[in-house]
Enzyme design. Sequence first.
Site, PDB file in Angstrom:
ATOM      1  CG  ASP A  77      -0.409  -0.069   2.508  1.00 36.92           C
ATOM      2  OD1 ASP A  77       0.832  -0.136   2.620  1.00 36.92           O
ATOM      3  OD2 ASP A  77      -1.173  -0.049   3.499  1.00 36.92           O
ATOM      4  CB  SER A  78       4.578   1.680  -0.316  1.00 34.46           C
ATOM      5  OG  SER A  78       4.718   0.576  -1.184  1.00 34.46           O
ATOM      6  CG  ASP A 109       0.626  -4.153   1.996  1.00 35.72           C
ATOM      7  OD1 ASP A 109       1.064  -5.184   2.538  1.00 35.72           O
ATOM      8  OD2 ASP A 109       1.271  -3.083   1.928  1.00 35.72           O
ATOM      9  CE  LYS A 123       3.530  -5.926   3.614  1.00 38.12           C
ATOM     10  NZ  LYS A 123       3.109  -4.751   4.404  1.00 38.12           N
ATOM     11  CD  GLU A 130       0.989  -1.591   8.033  1.00 37.25           C
ATOM     12  OE1 GLU A 130       0.777  -0.754   8.945  1.00 37.25           O
ATOM     13  OE2 GLU A 130       1.308  -1.260   6.871  1.00 37.25           O
ATOM     14  CD  GLU A 146       8.488  -0.262   7.040  1.00 37.62           C
ATOM     15  OE1 GLU A 146       7.535  -0.992   6.702  1.00 37.62           O
ATOM     16  OE2 GLU A 146       8.651   0.902   6.616  1.00 37.62           O
TER      17      GLU A 146
HETATM   18  O1  KIV Z   1       3.614  -1.073   1.552  1.00 32.05           O
HETATM   19  C1  KIV Z   1       4.764  -1.508   1.384  1.00 32.05           C
HETATM   20  O2  KIV Z   1       5.408  -1.263   0.371  1.00 32.05           O
HETATM   21  C2  KIV Z   1       5.354  -2.322   2.429  1.00 32.05           C
HETATM   22  C3  KIV Z   1       6.819  -2.640   2.327  1.00 32.05           C
HETATM   23  C4  KIV Z   1       7.651  -1.441   2.472  1.00 32.05           C
HETATM   24  C5  KIV Z   1       7.219  -3.715   3.262  1.00 32.05           C
HETATM   25  O3  KIV Z   1       4.686  -2.706   3.341  1.00 32.05           O
END
Ligand code: KIV
Length: 276
Positions: free
Chosen positions: A55-56, A94, A123, A125, A193
């Site tokens: 989600d970056s 994510d 994924k 968090e 992270e």
């Molecule tokens: O959202 C993302 O890109 C991430 C990575 C930096 C691990 O969670």
Amino acid sequence: MYVQPADAPQRKPVTVPGLRAMKARGEKIAVLTCYDASFAAQMESVGMDVALVGDSLGMVVQGQSSTLPVTLDDMVYHTRLAARGLAATLLIADLPFMQYRDPATALSASTRLMAEGGAAMVKLEGGAPWVCEVIAALVEREVPVCAHLGLTPQSVHKLGGYRMQGKTEEAAARLRGHAHAVTEAGAELLVLESMPAALAGEITRDLPIPTIGIGAGADCDGQVLVCYDMLGITPGHRPKFSKDFLAGRGSVREAFAAYVEDVRAGRFPGPEQIAR
Ligand code: KIV
């Protein structure tokens, strides 16, 4: 549809159980974030183990100031694009902010990421008891889960910024506890992270599942970077733990290939990227 370049290595697909086998063999796992089919095809062609639709993308693709505004539709869209560029590389997506606030929401969001997007794993968090309950519910219904601890960007407001975590003994103990809890809940992979290298190394040695570090030292079982950061094209400041792999090379493909080689050889991260 992805067409392998003639010189692409023929390889077996990377699988979820295969990641644990890589840890057991001491093979480092190379991961980059990926948001579309063209970048995915370049990653595939260099033998990247895992592509993560992070989600970056809210920050590096959409230009927002955090990952919080990213929607489930955004994630499904980019996951579907990335999936079209991949063949053997494992695809993880994510779950965006609040899309795993309870087991039912997480199950319906994961269904979309896997069934519409083509992800093999999702994924999320955190490691609090409610997150572990969500992980257990997903795993029970055959959704492979990657957990994410340390600096968890969806908690940026609670954390007060994008800062290294686990620096005090109390904070480190909490992270160790969360790492064991997500593993017991059924997570198959764990992103660590921005935490001290010694702590990430200790967690990595203690757990049966592979850890993937970002700003967490060299002792994790694998490494992940935001692909735009490692190509030096993220506007503004590049995190100290990242490295410009495109500098001095002629193409994005060469940059990705160098990253895979350096991760596998244990050359990345080097001393310059590891915070003391
Ligand atoms: O959202 C993302 O890109 C991430 C990575 C930096 C691990 O969670």
